[in-house]
Design a protein around this motif. Structure first.
Motif, PDB file in Angstrom:
ATOM      1  N   SER A 144       4.281   2.346   0.297  1.00 52.10           N
ATOM      2  CA  SER A 144       2.725   2.182   0.449  1.00 52.10           C
ATOM      3  C   SER A 144       2.210   0.684  -0.029  1.00 52.10           C
ATOM      4  CB  SER A 144       1.753   3.119  -0.724  1.00 52.10           C
ATOM      5  OG  SER A 144       2.151   4.455  -0.485  1.00 52.10           O
ATOM      6  N   ASP A 147      -2.435   6.515   0.356  1.00 48.00           N
ATOM      7  CA  ASP A 147      -0.688   5.925  -0.097  1.00 48.00           C
ATOM      8  C   ASP A 147       0.299   7.346   0.397  1.00 48.00           C
ATOM      9  OD1 ASP A 147      -1.865   3.364  -0.450  1.00 48.00           O
ATOM     10  OD2 ASP A 147      -1.874   3.902  -3.319  1.00 48.00           O
ATOM     11  N   ASN A 165       8.610   5.489  -7.341  1.00 49.65           N
ATOM     12  CA  ASN A 165       8.435   3.975  -7.828  1.00 49.65           C
ATOM     13  C   ASN A 165       8.985   3.414  -5.778  1.00 49.65           C
ATOM     14  OD1 ASN A 165       8.433   3.617  -9.682  1.00 49.65           O
ATOM     15  ND2 ASN A 165      10.226   3.235 -10.730  1.00 49.65           N
ATOM     16  N   ASN A 197      -1.368   3.272  -9.385  1.00 46.17           N
ATOM     17  CA  ASN A 197      -2.264   2.962  -8.101  1.00 46.17           C
ATOM     18  C   ASN A 197      -1.816   3.586  -7.136  1.00 46.17           C
ATOM     19  OD1 ASN A 197      -2.294   0.722 -10.352  1.00 46.17           O
ATOM     20  ND2 ASN A 197      -1.375  -0.355  -9.456  1.00 46.17           N
ATOM     21  N   LEU A 198      -0.901   4.718  -6.850  1.00 49.32           N
ATOM     22  CA  LEU A 198      -1.093   5.544  -6.023  1.00 49.32           C
ATOM     23  C   LEU A 198      -2.608   6.486  -5.606  1.00 49.32           C
ATOM     24  CD1 LEU A 198       2.724   7.268  -6.277  1.00 49.32           C
ATOM     25  CD2 LEU A 198       1.839   5.678  -4.459  1.00 49.32           C
ATOM     26  N   VAL A 223       1.506  -0.583  -2.715  1.00 53.29           N
ATOM     27  CA  VAL A 223       1.239  -0.618  -3.578  1.00 53.29           C
ATOM     28  C   VAL A 223       1.805  -1.083  -5.250  1.00 53.29           C
ATOM     29  CG1 VAL A 223      -0.834   1.057  -3.410  1.00 53.29           C
ATOM     30  CG2 VAL A 223       1.285   1.610  -4.936  1.00 53.29           C
ATOM     31  N   TYR A 282      11.208  -3.711  -6.918  1.00 57.31           N
ATOM     32  CA  TYR A 282      11.263  -1.975  -7.182  1.00 57.31           C
ATOM     33  C   TYR A 282      12.451  -1.596  -7.608  1.00 57.31           C
ATOM     34  CZ  TYR A 282       6.452  -0.882  -6.230  1.00 57.31           C
ATOM     35  OH  TYR A 282       5.360  -1.401  -6.005  1.00 57.31           O
ATOM     36  N   ALA A 329       5.489   3.949  -4.039  1.00 58.37           N
ATOM     37  CA  ALA A 329       4.552   3.309  -3.863  1.00 58.37           C
ATOM     38  C   ALA A 329       5.169   1.924  -3.665  1.00 58.37           C
ATOM     39  CB  ALA A 329       4.668   2.615  -5.728  1.00 58.37           C
ATOM     40  N   TYR A 330       5.951   1.188  -3.252  1.00 55.66           N
ATOM     41  CA  TYR A 330       6.710   0.490  -2.582  1.00 55.66           C
ATOM     42  C   TYR A 330       6.372   0.547  -1.387  1.00 55.66           C
ATOM     43  CZ  TYR A 330      10.240  -2.730  -0.167  1.00 55.66           C
ATOM     44  OH  TYR A 330      10.597  -3.581   0.849  1.00 55.66           O
ATOM     45  N   SER A 386       1.917  -0.653  -8.234  1.00 58.19           N
ATOM     46  CA  SER A 386       2.686   0.469  -9.528  1.00 58.19           C
ATOM     47  C   SER A 386       2.347   1.721  -8.379  1.00 58.19           C
ATOM     48  CB  SER A 386       2.074   0.102 -10.789  1.00 58.19           C
ATOM     49  OG  SER A 386       2.516   1.276 -11.737  1.00 58.19           O
ATOM     50  N   CYS A 387       3.205   2.626  -8.935  1.00 56.55           N
ATOM     51  CA  CYS A 387       2.767   4.342  -8.999  1.00 56.55           C
ATOM     52  C   CYS A 387       2.276   4.594  -9.358  1.00 56.55           C
ATOM     53  CB  CYS A 387       4.648   4.894  -9.447  1.00 56.55           C
ATOM     54  SG  CYS A 387       4.742   4.193 -10.998  1.00 56.55           S
ATOM     55  N   CYS A 395       5.811   9.372 -12.301  1.00 58.96           N
ATOM     56  CA  CYS A 395       5.253   7.628 -12.550  1.00 58.96           C
ATOM     57  C   CYS A 395       5.443   7.807 -14.403  1.00 58.96           C
ATOM     58  CB  CYS A 395       4.175   7.420 -12.546  1.00 58.96           C
ATOM     59  SG  CYS A 395       4.105   5.555 -12.526  1.00 58.96           S
TER      60      CYS A 395
END
Length: 1048
Positions: free
Chosen positions: A225, A237, A219, A232-233, A227, A150, A222-223, A229-230, A187
């Protein structure tokens, strides 16, 4: 008896006619060479002026340097003061410290010699490096944000030090950015930036085929959580990330969570930076969490005991360096883009401020153009001559070209700040004032001379042009000289300013005003006479052109009649009848304005570092420094002043103060810190500093050392003599010069291998030259003085530090003599310079205006009244700006300084007209004469300049807009005070006869000049004069001598 009486009366009439005929012939024979040249060869004068200005224009374009506005902040620093000399010297030290430079933090000759001796160890280091890399790859299962995907690797430096481009999101609903909708919108916005076609050319790359991702809240969440990519939040999450944030937040607020905790090289970082503070931090609290708390969300979390995530600001760091490469991305993705749903990009720092400003200067040039067009239309309507209007425009342009030639080639000033562009508005207003007053006086003198021409018509009109030109120049010449000279002196007074841009602005604009005066006394009179002789005709025929133009001429004549009624009757009635009311009211207004300016609220000095404001307050570039202070990372480098004591270098600025690129050279003193006496004194000086009341203990005492000699002494005393001789504990302090230099170089060479202890140009310690000779020493002194302190508090701080230094420097050995201190005092230096420079400029301008008015008017009473009027205009103008929230920044300082020159014009015109009035013993008739002669011209000039300022209000460049506001305010105040306060004073207490006159400065009129004055001024009373059995109007524009419409 009656017959004899009639005969005697008839003879007296004949004698009177003969006397006037003789006087007229004497006038024509004694008009002077210049008026003769104007009347006989006006085309020659116009041709010479055009040739001169054209030649200078060609030379300037071919051999000169064109202005460059790509860096609008250039030149807005203080030069020429004791404090500025120190700041410039410190800047030179920073710029000239590095490898192969004048100075260096490292003894490179010693390091090279040592590197050759350790060549054999490189293979072992390579093996260790490979082993270390394998160790890093084995930590993939841990929460190590840097080694994951990231952000880019090798970014152990604090994010704000990497020079990345940045922007800040703001919640438009004012609630919070901690929501799924806001994070998804972030995002989306960031990926739109990454998809820009030119972004791959400027981004920092993670691999050869991909750019580094943005360092953003979306970002990072997302990291955390887990996942990919952001995009996919989900709401789950967000809740998962919030739990981790709540767990780590107390450790961040307590200061335990630091950059580098729970990373693969924890031991090294703990040893040099954080000590043992990371020991109790949970392993899940990594750099990713630290980045969120410290860089990505506003710092309200620790003050919120409930730990609710209700922040409204979030910053983004784009892994692309600030500068020109970001310009296209800004225009395509951020400029004038509508806000999206619940968030917007409210502030930006791409490092393209100067480039965008340069584009705006070009785009906003339309507004001075519109203002110029409006002024030209008004001049055309007033003069009814397209030729005179065109000559007025060309002469004004020629004055600016001529002044630029003198500015660059004679004064040898190559720096042209954008502030000089505001002189265009000044020149438009001033030149319009000149042409209107000149043309009005010319028309009146023509009409008055034609009245007497009816008494005896022996001579044709053409032979009287020289006489009328002489009378016009007599009435207008002094007036134009007074206004131009006082205005130019107001601008030239800025040449004493310590700010380079203000200094250059004063020189250029002062030259432009003087050049405009020269053309106003040559080019413009010649153009008016040329038009009078060759371009006038009467429209008495029934041609198509005359039929078209006659309605417009009729409308203009009706407007002239309305103007005549207002200025000759209503205005006179208002001024004379209510003079006591006006004088009282405007005196009280000036006193109130003085209280506002001086006491409450006062014209405040700049209170923040954003004193160089180029755009509107709501512009993203201007908003960034205001919003950045809400983040914790902003406090890392602000909050308290750090003082640096410098020995071995003289604080001298031998550069050109009119050229911000010329900062001079570094000058060394007789310096030898290796001397034992110098070592002992320097160590004692550091001990004394620690006991000073302004001393503040550094947060990381193991990492920060304010005094290098203390660190060196401790390092030597901690070393064993078996492997470290002679730099070991057996060596006694103070050390021998050769031992001191050897041990110092060895200690610095060991710092060089620790990245966290890397030395920068601003780091304290010794400075070496290219031969490893110690040329300077810097001792750092962290203080408890806040950077947000007021100007008076900083002044007291600077005074006390300076006194402390002077007391101890007196006891220093000769090898350390001449020490001085420096700190982040640029704002304080500017505040002090603006305050003193503004007062100096205003004082010089008032003094020059007083002297010029006194010499030209030769009347003490009138000159005092003029200065009272100027003072009233200045205080009212500055009070209006203070109430509008203006601070005494650079532009505001310029406006206050030149307010004297712009406020004297109308008052000086009225003063000269009052003194030239024929009824010397009646002050009210003299006031009426002044209003009748130039009242309409002054009102038109004020209105045109007001329009020029009004036309600048839509500009995006703040300097244009504020200068336009200033012109509107000062023109209003100047016209009101000159008409009602100054003329009211004259009608109430004005000098009569020779009262107040200075006989030592007066001159004796010759007989011919007396005849001219009598003939020209006998009929200038406002009240109608009955000549040849009919009433003659005193309004020149309403007189029609040939029974037709006078047209060009």
């Amino acid at each position: 008896m009656s017959v004899n009486k009639n005969k005697q009366s008839y003879e007296d009439v004949l004698k009177n006619i003969e006397r006037k005929r003789i006087n007229r012939e004497n006038e024509e024979l004694n008009i002077g060479w210049y008026c003769w040249l104007l009347s006989e060869y006006p085309a020659l004068i116009i041709f010479l002026c055009v040739c001169l200005s054209s030649t200078l224009l060609v030379v300037t374009i071919v051999y000169g340097e064109l202005p460059d506005f790509s860096d609008p902040a250039k030149g807005f620093e203080v030069r020429g003061t004791e404090l500025s000399d120190r700041l410039v010297t410190w800047e030179n030290m920073l710029n000239q410290t590095g490898y192969n430079s004048t100075l260096s933090n490292y003894p490179y000759v010693y390091l090279k010699r040592k590197a050759l001796m350790e060549k054999a160890r490189k293979k072992n280091k390579r093996k260790k490096k490979k082993k270390k890399n394998r160790m890093k790859r084995s930590f993939n299962d841990d929460w190590n944000f840097i080694t994951d995907g990231y952000t880019c690797p090798n970014s152990r430096e604090p994010i704000v030090k990497l020079g990345y481009s940045r922007w800040i999101y703001e919640a438009t609903d004012g609630v919070t950015l901690w929501s799924l909708q806001s994070l998804l919108q972030m995002c989306k916005t960031e990926h739109q930036v990454l998809d820009h076609q030119q972004y791959p050319e400027v981004c920092l790359r993670k691999t050869l085929s991909s750019c580094c991702p943005t360092i953003s809240l979306a970002n990072h969440v997302a990291y955390i959580s887990g996942v990919e990519s952001c995009f996919n939040l989900t709401q789950d999450d967000i809740l998962k990330a919030e739990q981790v944030l709540r767990l780590c937040a107390p450790y961040y607020c307590s200061g335990d969570l630091q950059l580098g905790c729970n990373s693969s090289d924890t031991n090294t970082l703990n040893r040099y930076i954080s000590g043992t503070r990371c020991g109790n931090v949970p392993g899940v609290c990594t750099d990713a969490l630290y980045n969120i708390f410290h860089y990505l969300i506003q710092g309200s979390l620790c003050t919120n005991h409930s730990m609710r995530f209700n922040f409204t600001l979030s910053s983004v760091f784009l892994p692309a360096y600030t500068g020109k490469g970001m310009l296209d991305l800004y225009y395509d993705k951020f400029h004038n883009q509508p806000q999206q749903n619940s968030i917007k990009v409210s502030s930006i720092n791409f490092g393209v401020d100067g480039l965008v400003f340069e584009d705006l200067l070009l785009a906003d040039s339309i507004y001075p153009g519109v203002a110029m067009l409006l002024l030209l239309v008004i001049v055309w309507i007033y003069t009814s001559s397209l030729f005179i209007t065109t000559m007025h425009l060309v002469a004004t342009t020629a004055a600016m070209v001529t002044s630029y030639f003198i500015y660059q080639f004679i004064f040898d000033v190559t720096f042209f700040p954008f502030l000089n562009l505001t002189s265009t508005l000044v020149m438009l207003g001033l030149s319009t004032d000149h042409i209107l007053v000149l043309y009005s006086t010319w028309k009146r003198c023509c009409s008055e001379d034609k009245i007497y021409e009816r008494v005896t018509t022996k001579h044709p009109v053409g032979r009287r042009i020289g006489v009328v030109a002489k009378s016009t120049m007599r009435h207008v010449g002094w007036s134009l000289f007074v206004t131009s000279f006082t205005t130019s002196s107001a601008f030239f007074s800025n040449a004493w300013s310590s700010v380079s841009a203000i200094k250059c602005f004063g020189i250029y604009t002062g030259l432009a005003v003087l050049c405009n005066l020269i053309f106003a006394l040559t080019w413009l009179p010649a153009s008016i006479i040329f038009h009078h002789k060759y371009l006038q005709f009467t429209c008495n025929t029934k041609s198509v052109f005359c039929c078209i133009i006659r309605p417009f001429t009729r409308i203009r004549n009706q407007a002239s009649e309305v103007s005549r009624v207002f200025f000759h009757q209503i205005q006179v009635l208002l001024v004379v009848r209510f003079r006591i009311l006006w004088v009282t009211f405007f005196t009280l207004l000036a006193i109130t304005s003085m209280y506002i300016v001086v006491f409450n609220p006062g014209f405040q000095l700049p209170r923040s570092a954003s004193y160089l404001q180029f755009f509107e307050q709501n512009h993203p570039f201007e908003q960034y420094p205001l919003q950045q202070r809400y983040f914790d990372f902003d406090k890392d480098y602000k909050g308290f002043l750090t003082v640096r004591f410098i020995f071995g270098i003289e604080p001298i600025d031998d550069g050109n103060p009119r050229n911000p690129d010329d900062k001079g050279n570094i000058h060394f003193t007789r310096f030898n810190v290796s001397d034992p006496q110098s070592q002992r004194w320097l160590l004692n000086f550091c001990t004394i500093l620690r006991s000073h009341k302004f001393y503040r203990e550094p947060e990381n005492s193991q990492f920060n050392s304010m005094c290098f000699i203390e660190t060196l002494k401790k390092w030597i005393e901690s070393r064993s003599c078996k492997t470290g001789a002679p730099c070991c504990k057996m060596t006694r302090f103070p050390y021998k010069p050769n031992v001191f230099e050897l041990c110092l170089k060895e200690a610095i060479s060991r710092l060089n291998v620790v990245p966290q202890l890397q030395l920068f140009p601003s780091s304290p310690g010794p400075r070496f030259d290219s031969k490893d000779v110690i040329r300077s020493v810097i001792v750092e002194f962290p203080t408890n003085q806040k950077t947000s302190s007021t100007q008076s508090e900083i002044a007291e701080f600077v005074k006390e530090i300076d006194e402390t230094l002077q007391v101890h420097v007196e006891t220093a050995p000769r090898t350390l003599a001449g020490g001085w201190f420096v700190s982040s005092l640029n704002l304080y230096a500017l505040q002090t310079s603006l305050y003193t420079g503004t007062l100096t400029s205003v004082g010089i301008s008032l003094l020059v205006a007083q002297i010029v008015i006194l010499v030209t008017s030769r009347n003490l009473v009138v000159s005092i009244f003029v200065n009272l009027s100027i003072g009233g205009v200045i205080f009212v103008t500055v009070a209006a700006l203070a109430l509008a929230g203006w601070e005494l920044n650079v532009l505001e300082s310029v406006t206050v300084s030149i307010s004297v020159g712009l406020s004297v014009d109308f008052t000086a015109h009225y003063a000269i007209a009052y003194l030239l009035a024929p009824e010397k013993g009646d002050r009210q008739r003299r006031v009426e004469h002044a209003l009748a002669r130039i009242g309409s011209a002054i009102a038109t000039a004020a209105f045109t300049t007001f329009l020029a300022g009004l036309g600048m209000l839509p500009a995006s460049v703040l300097a244009y807009k504020r200068f336009g506001i200033f012109l509107m305010v000062i023109m209003t105040a100047s016209w009101v005070y000159s008409n009602y306060f100054f003329l009211g004073l004259l009608s109430l207490l004005g000098p009569q006869g020779n009262c107040g006159s200075l006989s030592c400065l007066s001159y004796k009129k010759n007989e011919n000049e007396e005849h001219t004055t009598t003939l020209i001024t006998e009929s200038t009373s406002v009240r109608p004069a009955l000549i040849e059995g009919r009433t003659i109007s005193t309004e020149p524009s309403s007189i029609n001598h040939n029974g037709g419409n006078v047209l060009e």
